[in-house]
Design a protein around this motif. Structure first.
Motif, mmCIF file in Angstrom:
data_model
loop_
_atom_site.group_PDB
_atom_site.id
_atom_site.type_symbol
_atom_site.label_atom_id
_atom_site.label_comp_id
_atom_site.label_asym_id
_atom_site.label_seq_id
_atom_site.Cartn_x
_atom_site.Cartn_y
_atom_site.Cartn_z
ATOM 1 N N TYR A 1 -12.852 -29.778 -11.848
ATOM 2 C CA TYR A 1 -12.454 -28.221 -11.834
ATOM 3 C C TYR A 1 -13.910 -28.043 -13.307
ATOM 4 O O TYR A 1 -13.837 -29.008 -13.798
ATOM 5 C CB TYR A 1 -11.087 -27.608 -11.907
ATOM 6 N N SER A 2 -14.123 -27.504 -13.130
ATOM 7 C CA SER A 2 -14.729 -26.552 -14.660
ATOM 8 C C SER A 2 -15.925 -26.889 -14.834
ATOM 9 O O SER A 2 -16.340 -26.629 -16.244
ATOM 10 C CB SER A 2 -14.004 -26.543 -15.922
ATOM 11 N N ALA A 3 -17.218 -27.215 -13.468
ATOM 12 C CA ALA A 3 -18.397 -27.720 -14.162
ATOM 13 C C ALA A 3 -19.569 -26.151 -14.535
ATOM 14 O O ALA A 3 -20.696 -26.623 -14.378
ATOM 15 C CB ALA A 3 -18.622 -29.194 -13.554
ATOM 16 N N ASP A 4 -18.856 -25.338 -13.679
ATOM 17 C CA ASP A 4 -20.349 -24.114 -13.396
ATOM 18 C C ASP A 4 -21.208 -25.344 -12.374
ATOM 19 O O ASP A 4 -21.134 -25.911 -11.993
ATOM 20 C CB ASP A 4 -20.574 -23.866 -14.041
ATOM 21 N N CYS A 5 -22.644 -24.052 -13.472
ATOM 22 C CA CYS A 5 -23.806 -25.181 -12.808
ATOM 23 C C CYS A 5 -23.809 -26.330 -12.882
ATOM 24 O O CYS A 5 -24.598 -27.015 -11.558
ATOM 25 C CB CYS A 5 -25.113 -24.437 -13.342
ATOM 26 N N TYR A 6 -23.119 -26.921 -14.064
ATOM 27 C CA TYR A 6 -23.632 -28.290 -14.311
ATOM 28 C C TYR A 6 -22.826 -29.575 -13.354
ATOM 29 O O TYR A 6 -23.262 -30.801 -12.282
ATOM 30 C CB TYR A 6 -23.125 -29.015 -15.117
ATOM 31 N N ALA A 7 -22.032 -28.931 -12.005
ATOM 32 C CA ALA A 7 -21.933 -29.927 -10.709
ATOM 33 C C ALA A 7 -22.576 -29.805 -10.111
ATOM 34 O O ALA A 7 -22.882 -30.972 -9.776
ATOM 35 C CB ALA A 7 -20.986 -29.288 -10.440
ATOM 36 N N TYR A 8 -23.990 -29.062 -9.082
ATOM 37 C CA TYR A 8 -24.918 -29.056 -9.144
ATOM 38 C C TYR A 8 -26.291 -29.186 -9.423
ATOM 39 O O TYR A 8 -26.814 -30.456 -8.385
ATOM 40 C CB TYR A 8 -25.552 -27.373 -8.479
ATOM 41 N N GLY A 9 -26.100 -29.729 -10.309
ATOM 42 C CA GLY A 9 -27.243 -30.599 -10.508
ATOM 43 C C GLY A 9 -26.627 -32.358 -11.341
ATOM 44 O O GLY A 9 -27.197 -32.591 -10.226
ATOM 45 N N LEU A 10 -24.507 -32.623 -11.199
ATOM 46 C CA LEU A 10 -24.217 -33.693 -10.297
ATOM 47 C C LEU A 10 -24.022 -33.979 -9.210
ATOM 48 O O LEU A 10 -24.410 -34.880 -8.261
ATOM 49 C CB LEU A 10 -22.439 -33.726 -11.047
ATOM 50 N N LEU A 11 -24.550 -33.362 -8.139
ATOM 51 C CA LEU A 11 -24.821 -33.282 -7.025
ATOM 52 C C LEU A 11 -25.756 -34.269 -6.517
ATOM 53 O O LEU A 11 -26.199 -34.448 -6.104
ATOM 54 C CB LEU A 11 -24.526 -32.277 -6.132
ATOM 55 N N ALA A 12 -27.362 -32.813 -6.548
ATOM 56 C CA ALA A 12 -28.922 -33.108 -6.556
ATOM 57 C C ALA A 12 -28.939 -34.641 -7.009
ATOM 58 O O ALA A 12 -29.579 -35.075 -6.629
ATOM 59 C CB ALA A 12 -29.318 -32.198 -7.393
ATOM 60 N N THR A 13 -28.121 -35.410 -7.832
ATOM 61 C CA THR A 13 -28.470 -36.764 -8.246
ATOM 62 C C THR A 13 -27.296 -37.663 -7.803
ATOM 63 O O THR A 13 -27.579 -38.916 -8.424
ATOM 64 C CB THR A 13 -28.316 -36.928 -10.282
ATOM 65 N N GLY A 14 -26.347 -37.769 -6.890
ATOM 66 C CA GLY A 14 -26.339 -38.019 -6.336
ATOM 67 C C GLY A 14 -24.781 -38.675 -6.874
ATOM 68 O O GLY A 14 -23.839 -39.715 -6.658
ATOM 69 N N PHE A 15 -23.807 -37.502 -7.609
ATOM 70 C CA PHE A 15 -22.299 -37.939 -8.234
ATOM 71 C C PHE A 15 -21.628 -37.070 -7.352
ATOM 72 O O PHE A 15 -20.447 -37.553 -8.125
ATOM 73 C CB PHE A 15 -22.567 -38.015 -9.370
ATOM 74 N N VAL A 16 -21.935 -36.372 -7.260
ATOM 75 C CA VAL A 16 -20.497 -35.409 -6.541
ATOM 76 C C VAL A 16 -21.105 -35.269 -4.625
ATOM 77 O O VAL A 16 -22.075 -34.843 -5.222
ATOM 78 C CB VAL A 16 -20.755 -33.729 -7.088
ATOM 79 N N ASP A 17 -20.201 -34.441 -4.188
ATOM 80 C CA ASP A 17 -20.373 -34.493 -2.149
ATOM 81 C C ASP A 17 -20.471 -32.905 -1.751
ATOM 82 O O ASP A 17 -21.554 -32.464 -1.055
ATOM 83 C CB ASP A 17 -19.744 -35.503 -1.678
ATOM 84 N N VAL A 18 -19.752 -32.244 -2.637
ATOM 85 C CA VAL A 18 -19.107 -30.736 -2.124
ATOM 86 C C VAL A 18 -19.050 -30.430 -3.717
ATOM 87 O O VAL A 18 -18.558 -30.780 -4.234
ATOM 88 C CB VAL A 18 -18.471 -31.004 -1.334
ATOM 89 N N VAL A 19 -20.332 -28.705 -3.302
ATOM 90 C CA VAL A 19 -19.320 -27.436 -4.235
ATOM 91 C C VAL A 19 -19.364 -26.699 -3.243
ATOM 92 O O VAL A 19 -19.900 -26.110 -2.813
ATOM 93 C CB VAL A 19 -20.594 -27.274 -5.245
ATOM 94 N N CYS A 20 -18.262 -25.856 -3.859
ATOM 95 C CA CYS A 20 -17.718 -24.454 -2.699
ATOM 96 C C CYS A 20 -16.895 -23.446 -4.577
ATOM 97 O O CYS A 20 -16.441 -23.329 -4.568
ATOM 98 C CB CYS A 20 -16.475 -24.821 -1.852
#
Length: 263
Positions: A187-206
């Motif tokens: 939780y609590s990453a806001d837009c940073y989570a999408y950056g992590l997804l695009a870089t291959g560290f996260v799988d889903v943002v909802c």
């Protein structure tokens, strides 16, 4: 729902977007981890002098260099939204992180062409990380090509949402079904989570309840990294979207997540 047909940007557009991010970061950095004053907006979300000044410096630059373009900003309203080219600015996405000293907020800069996001920047001015997405091109982090990672299903997935308390009613139940299916949630990453997804560290943002300035910039970044970002029905995101966002690095995880959200 991968990368769309490339739109040719007007000359100097990407350079201007970088300068907007540089200008906003220059305003934001001196305020970070200082006793900055916080006001509550009409929707009770916090806003600081850093948000307002960072957006104003970007708008001033746009007015000087692209006066015919539209601008949609979180803090200072909308100008010429019917223009072919519309800039969408969120000076500090993640103000709650910013005011609590967490470097997981970001400046979001998007350019829409006829309502469709074709350029997006996620800039983290403290860590010095800048994700850039341009329609039809590979997304980059600080100039290096990036890509999402494979994830066969939600049982292997790391999922982010900003705050589960932001889901209400049916949305809360939908998130509960998705949350129960994933391997890990953060939780609590806001837009940073999408950056992590695009870089291959996260799988889903909802997310739910997002405004245009919350999601427009992340769309080209995710798409250009090979990911998928849609509304909860699988439709494309743009000026008329309802604020329900589902991003995934792998089409299989995205499809499974949509089924969970629908129940």
């Amino acid at each position: 729902m991968g990368a769309m047909t490339a739109i040719v940007l007007p000359d100097g557009t990407l350079d201007l977007a970088h300068r907007l991010a540089d200008a906003a970061g220059g305003v934001i950095r001196p305020y970070f981890r200082t006793p900055v004053s916080v006001d509550d907006k009409a929707d009770e979300s916090p806003v600081t002098v850093a948000d307002r000044e960072a957006e104003m410096v970007m708008r001033t630059l746009l007015l000087a260099e692209r006066p015919d373009d539209g601008v949609v900003g979180e803090e200072h309203g909308t100008v010429n939204p019917g223009a072919d080219w519309v800039w969408v600015l969120d000076p500090i996405d993640g103000t709650k992180s910013f005011i609590t000293g967490m470097p997981t907020f970001g400046t979001l800069i998007a350019l829409l062409h006829k309502g469709v996001p074709v350029l997006g920047i996620i800039d983290q001015p403290i860590s010095g990380e800048r994700w850039v997405g341009v329609s039809g091109q590979r997304s980059t982090l600080n100039g290096r090509d990036i890509s999402v990672r494979a994830c066969a299903g939600l049982g292997q997935a790391v999922a982010f949402t900003t705050d589960p308390a932001l889901f209400t009613g049916d949305d809360s139940a939908a998130w509960g079904r998705l949350n129960a299916a994933v391997k890990m949630r953060r939780y609590s990453a806001d837009c940073y989570a999408y950056g992590l997804l695009a870089t291959g560290f996260v799988d889903v943002v909802c997310e739910a309840g997002m405004k245009l300035y919350d999601f427009a910039a992340v769309v080209p970044v995710i798409q250009g990294a090979g990911g998928i970002i849609t509304d909860w029905q699988g439709g494309p995101l743009g000026q008329t979207s309802d604020g329900h966002i589902l991003a995934a690095g792998d089409a299989r995880s995205h499809a499974e997540a949509m089924q969970r959200l629908k129940g």
